[in-house]
Scaffold this motif. Structure first.
Motif, PDB file in Angstrom:
ATOM      1  N   LEU A 118     -15.758 -10.037  26.398  1.00 41.92           N
ATOM      2  CA  LEU A 118     -16.241 -10.130  27.773  1.00 41.92           C
ATOM      3  C   LEU A 118     -16.411  -8.725  28.334  1.00 41.92           C
ATOM      4  CD1 LEU A 118     -16.853 -11.837  30.319  1.00 41.92           C
ATOM      5  CD2 LEU A 118     -14.396 -11.844  30.780  1.00 41.92           C
ATOM      6  N   ILE A 119     -17.574  -8.462  28.946  1.00 38.91           N
ATOM      7  CA  ILE A 119     -17.801  -7.108  29.479  1.00 38.91           C
ATOM      8  C   ILE A 119     -18.092  -7.098  30.970  1.00 38.91           C
ATOM      9  CG2 ILE A 119     -18.497  -6.060  27.309  1.00 38.91           C
ATOM     10  CD1 ILE A 119     -21.420  -6.435  28.149  1.00 38.91           C
ATOM     11  N   GLY A 120     -18.446  -8.246  31.570  1.00 41.85           N
ATOM     12  CA  GLY A 120     -18.632  -8.317  33.012  1.00 41.85           C
ATOM     13  C   GLY A 120     -19.896  -7.656  33.528  1.00 41.85           C
ATOM     14  N   HIS A 121     -20.376  -6.655  32.821  1.00 42.44           N
ATOM     15  CA  HIS A 121     -21.562  -5.885  33.212  1.00 42.44           C
ATOM     16  C   HIS A 121     -22.040  -5.197  31.939  1.00 42.44           C
ATOM     17  CE1 HIS A 121     -23.801  -2.378  34.798  1.00 42.44           C
ATOM     18  NE2 HIS A 121     -24.042  -3.128  35.852  1.00 42.44           N
ATOM     19  N   PRO A 122     -23.359  -5.076  31.720  1.00 43.54           N
ATOM     20  CA  PRO A 122     -23.823  -4.461  30.472  1.00 43.54           C
ATOM     21  C   PRO A 122     -23.205  -3.095  30.169  1.00 43.54           C
ATOM     22  CG  PRO A 122     -25.659  -5.489  31.612  1.00 43.54           C
ATOM     23  CD  PRO A 122     -24.467  -5.595  32.538  1.00 43.54           C
ATOM     24  N   PHE A 123     -22.810  -2.359  31.219  1.00 44.63           N
ATOM     25  CA  PHE A 123     -22.176  -1.052  31.009  1.00 44.63           C
ATOM     26  C   PHE A 123     -20.826  -1.017  31.729  1.00 44.63           C
ATOM     27  CE2 PHE A 123     -26.763  -0.735  30.836  1.00 44.63           C
ATOM     28  CZ  PHE A 123     -26.942  -0.193  29.586  1.00 44.63           C
ATOM     29  N   GLY A 124     -20.163  -2.203  31.710  1.00 45.68           N
ATOM     30  CA  GLY A 124     -18.960  -2.391  32.509  1.00 45.68           C
ATOM     31  C   GLY A 124     -17.773  -1.553  32.105  1.00 45.68           C
ATOM     32  N   LYS A 126     -17.517   1.384  30.898  1.00 46.65           N
ATOM     33  CA  LYS A 126     -17.630   2.751  31.416  1.00 46.65           C
ATOM     34  C   LYS A 126     -17.433   2.762  32.930  1.00 46.65           C
ATOM     35  CE  LYS A 126     -20.170   6.678  29.897  1.00 46.65           C
ATOM     36  NZ  LYS A 126     -21.375   7.171  29.238  1.00 46.65           N
ATOM     37  N   LEU A 127     -17.889   1.714  33.590  1.00 46.11           N
ATOM     38  CA  LEU A 127     -17.855   1.659  35.048  1.00 46.11           C
ATOM     39  C   LEU A 127     -16.497   1.229  35.570  1.00 46.11           C
ATOM     40  CD1 LEU A 127     -19.701   2.067  37.490  1.00 46.11           C
ATOM     41  CD2 LEU A 127     -20.424  -0.305  37.275  1.00 46.11           C
ATOM     42  N   PHE A 128     -15.915   0.182  34.968  1.00 47.20           N
ATOM     43  CA  PHE A 128     -14.661  -0.371  35.474  1.00 47.20           C
ATOM     44  C   PHE A 128     -13.434   0.391  34.996  1.00 47.20           C
ATOM     45  CE2 PHE A 128     -17.123  -4.579  35.247  1.00 47.20           C
ATOM     46  CZ  PHE A 128     -17.587  -4.436  36.539  1.00 47.20           C
ATOM     47  N   GLY A 129     -13.534   1.076  33.865  1.00 50.47           N
ATOM     48  CA  GLY A 129     -12.375   1.769  33.321  1.00 50.47           C
ATOM     49  C   GLY A 129     -11.647   0.927  32.292  1.00 50.47           C
ATOM     50  N   ASP A 130     -10.627   1.507  31.678  1.00 50.09           N
ATOM     51  CA  ASP A 130      -9.928   0.867  30.562  1.00 50.09           C
ATOM     52  C   ASP A 130      -8.934  -0.201  31.005  1.00 50.09           C
ATOM     53  OD1 ASP A 130     -11.250   2.346  28.629  1.00 50.09           O
ATOM     54  OD2 ASP A 130      -9.858   4.023  28.844  1.00 50.09           O
ATOM     55  N   HIS A 131      -8.255   0.029  32.141  1.00 47.11           N
ATOM     56  CA  HIS A 131      -7.213  -0.913  32.580  1.00 47.11           C
ATOM     57  C   HIS A 131      -7.879  -2.094  33.269  1.00 47.11           C
ATOM     58  CE1 HIS A 131      -4.365   2.011  31.344  1.00 47.11           C
ATOM     59  NE2 HIS A 131      -4.575   2.836  32.344  1.00 47.11           N
ATOM     60  N   ARG A 248     -18.760   5.330  39.224  1.00 48.60           N
ATOM     61  CA  ARG A 248     -17.628   5.482  38.304  1.00 48.60           C
ATOM     62  C   ARG A 248     -16.514   6.305  38.945  1.00 48.60           C
ATOM     63  NH1 ARG A 248     -16.032   8.523  34.085  1.00 48.60           N
ATOM     64  NH2 ARG A 248     -17.740  10.024  34.210  1.00 48.60           N
ATOM     65  N   GLN A 249     -16.883   7.364  39.645  1.00 50.16           N
ATOM     66  CA  GLN A 249     -15.881   8.184  40.325  1.00 50.16           C
ATOM     67  C   GLN A 249     -15.219   7.408  41.465  1.00 50.16           C
ATOM     68  OE1 GLN A 249     -18.524  11.428  41.326  1.00 50.16           O
ATOM     69  NE2 GLN A 249     -17.893  12.647  39.551  1.00 50.16           N
ATOM     70  N   GLY A 250     -16.024   6.591  42.164  1.00 50.09           N
ATOM     71  CA  GLY A 250     -15.470   5.762  43.231  1.00 50.09           C
ATOM     72  C   GLY A 250     -14.457   4.766  42.711  1.00 50.09           C
ATOM     73  N   VAL A 251     -14.758   4.152  41.571  1.00 54.80           N
ATOM     74  CA  VAL A 251     -13.821   3.198  40.964  1.00 54.80           C
ATOM     75  C   VAL A 251     -12.509   3.892  40.611  1.00 54.80           C
ATOM     76  CG1 VAL A 251     -13.378   1.748  38.941  1.00 54.80           C
ATOM     77  CG2 VAL A 251     -15.580   1.607  40.114  1.00 54.80           C
ATOM     78  N   ALA A 252     -12.586   5.086  40.050  1.00 55.40           N
ATOM     79  CA  ALA A 252     -11.367   5.824  39.685  1.00 55.40           C
ATOM     80  C   ALA A 252     -10.491   6.066  40.917  1.00 55.40           C
ATOM     81  CB  ALA A 252     -11.736   7.144  39.018  1.00 55.40           C
ATOM     82  N   ARG A 253     -11.124   6.425  42.038  1.00 61.95           N
ATOM     83  CA  ARG A 253     -10.349   6.647  43.276  1.00 61.95           C
ATOM     84  C   ARG A 253      -9.750   5.329  43.784  1.00 61.95           C
ATOM     85  NH1 ARG A 253     -14.747  10.300  44.246  1.00 61.95           N
ATOM     86  NH2 ARG A 253     -15.875   8.714  45.428  1.00 61.95           N
ATOM     87  N   LEU A 254     -10.530   4.248  43.710  1.00 61.61           N
ATOM     88  CA  LEU A 254     -10.022   2.950  44.156  1.00 61.61           C
ATOM     89  C   LEU A 254      -8.814   2.517  43.334  1.00 61.61           C
ATOM     90  CD1 LEU A 254     -13.436   1.096  44.628  1.00 61.61           C
ATOM     91  CD2 LEU A 254     -11.803   1.632  46.450  1.00 61.61           C
TER      92      LEU A 254
END
Length: 519
Positions: A118-124, A126-131, A248-254
């Motif tokens: 399951l990836i949730g998004h074609p480039f998920g 990289k976007l969502f992160g590992d955790h 991607r940077q926004g997700v890391a901060r969130l």
């Protein structure tokens, strides 16, 4: 003069070299084009799909320019072919669209390292992160879901319901105040989608980590989540200045912010505090498991690190935020289009709760609204927010007797298409299908209701999502009179990234109740 002549000679030699190389460059490009077409056709096999694809990019321009039209075309191909499948090519990836419900179930049931991921998004990733919960498998995944379960017990949902109602009412009050300046008397409708999205973000913040976010942290949170939303729909270019990199940077901060909330919750629960939000229920159980491990001389259990928990909470946020915005918009549109349904919902709610009561609806009250719950389920069936659930094939997988999904292909099981299979008169909006004891379509066609997924990765928060939709409808119809601003094509679905009405669900609003609720 001699220097000039030498320079001219070198320049001329360079031109001659380029002209000599041109045939080889053309041949190389032609060879690349041929190899890519052959690879695409080998993977496509008997599936319907474009006869030729643009090198590397494939159909990505069409998908970004008109996502609704692109996915409608995939569904039409799959339907016309009679096989329930269609093929295409996106940014170097071979993709398979799945329209057939049983084939979608095969994907959902086979999420494991040697089958589908399951990836949730074609480039998920990289976007969502590992955790991220969606990338987990097997016992590790089961164990984490077991730990998450206490977040959605009746006691926890009851706690959330009071928080949800306070946030919803605060936003309804703002919307009514705003509509007085932009309302029917001035000839302007109130655009509902973006304010609804903001309401859902505040609801998620309050329910998930409420007491641990300051006002400034909430404002930063909103900015970063908006960056994430924009990046979801952008080209996946991970370079400075591009929306995908900012997302991607926004997700890391969130994730860091949510991880800090987990740390504060652990400290408060350790001190004996009572749970006030989702992370408190989670950390209360997590601390018990950490203490049991310490007493037995074992290391702390997996997935109890603060930032890792922050990553998992971001999953909840993503699932709750845009999907709920979609469902709330379609609920308002459906209630306006079906006055007989609206009348029944209002009658059921008014028999159970009054805006003058000064008290929020209880969990028992919500459970008693059986018809409103049927409306909520029909909204989600009729317009499933996340229309597809992308997976990637970790290894070749035999999907049918005659077709094997190649390794690395992205498959798109369409829960939207499944919602219109099996159910009688599936195109009609008809809550009776989930309310009538004689019809029981929720049982008879359960396999076609895939809005919350299926298999080991079925949505763990679906009860919360349905409660939120029921609560919103109950409060909205009780305190607001509304009318949809109906224009041609206003209810055509568009991707934002979940599907919403094309016009953003523009409505005219005015206060219905004599006294606005306060509790």
């Amino acid at each position: 003069m001699a220097a000039a002549a030498e320079s001219l000679s070198v320049s001329g030699s360079g031109s001659l070299d380029l002209r000599a190389a041109a045939p080889f460059l053309v041949a190389a490009v032609a060879f690349y084009f041929l190899v890519e077409q052959l690879s695409y056709h080998r993977k496509k096999g008997p599936l319907p799909g474009p006869p030729l694809v643009v090198p590397f990019l494939g159909s990505v321009a069409h998908m970004i320019r008109d996502p609704t039209g692109f996915w409608d075309a995939q569904a039409a191909r799959a339907k016309r072919s009679g096989v329930g499948l269609a093929a295409d090519f996106l940014v170097g990836r071979f993709v398979v669209f799945i329209r057939d419900t049983e084939l979608s179930h095969r994907v959902f049931a086979n999420v494991r390292p040697d089958a589908f991921h399951l990836i949730g998004h074609p480039f998920g990733k990289k976007l969502f992160g590992d955790h991220n919960l969606i990338y987990m498998f097997g016992e590790d995944h089961k164990d984490l879901r077991r730990r998450i379960a206490p977040n959605f017990t009746p006691r926890a949902l009851s706690t959330y319901a009071a928080l949800q109602q306070r946030v919803i009412l605060a936003h309804l009050r703002r919307w009514l105040d705003r509509s007085e300046g932009e309302g029917e008397g001035r000839g302007r409708a109130f655009p509902f989608r973006v304010p609804c999205r903001d309401m859902n973000l505040e609801t998620s913040q309050t329910v998930f980590v409420g007491p641990y976010l300051t006002g400034e942290a909430r404002r930063r949170f909103k900015r970063d989540y908006n960056l994430f939303n924009v990046g979801l729909m952008a080209l996946p270019v991970d370079l400075p200045g591009f929306a995908f990199r900012r997302a991607r940077q926004g997700v890391a901060r969130l994730v860091r912010t949510l991880g800090e909330c987990a740390r504060q919750s652990k400290a408060r629960m350790r001190a004996g505090g009572e749970p006030e939000c989702l992370v408190d229920f989670w950390m209360q159980d997590t601390l018990r498991e950490i203490d049991e491990a310490a007493a037995a001389g074992r290391p702390p259990p997996a997935h109890t690190d603060d930032e890792e928990i922050g990553g998992f909470m971001f999953d909840f946020l993503f699932a709750a935020q845009d999907a709920s915005t979609s469902s709330l918009c379609w609920a308002v549109s459906a209630l306006d289009s079906h006055p007989e349904v609206l009348a029944r919902v209002r009658a059921e709610v008014s028999a159970a709760w009054s805006p003058d009561s000064g008290e929020p609806m209880t969990a028992e009250t919500i459970q008693g609204m059986r018809y409103t719950q049927a409306v909520a389920r029909e909204v989600i069936r009729h317009r499933p927010p996340a229309t597809m659930v992308p997976h990637i094939a970790g290894e070749p997988f035999q999907l049918t007797e005659w077709y094997t999904v190649p390794k690395g292909a992205i498959v798109f099981p369409s829960v939207y298409e499944s919602s219109f299979q099996g159910f009688p008169e599936a195109e009609a909006f008809d809550p009776e299908r989930f309310f009538s004891e004689s019809r029981r379509e929720d049982v008879a066609y359960k396999r076609n209701f895939l809005a919350f997924g299926a298999g080991p990765h079925q949505c763990v928060g679906q009860r919360y999502a349905l409660n939120h939709l029921v609560l919103f409808m109950a409060l909205f119809v009780s305190v607001v009179d509304f009318r949809r601003d109906r224009t041609p094509g206003c209810d055509d679905p568009v991707y934002m990234p979940t599907i919403v009405p094309k016009d953003g669900c523009a409505v005219y609003l005015k206060q219905r109740c004599a006294k606005f609720p306060s509790f």
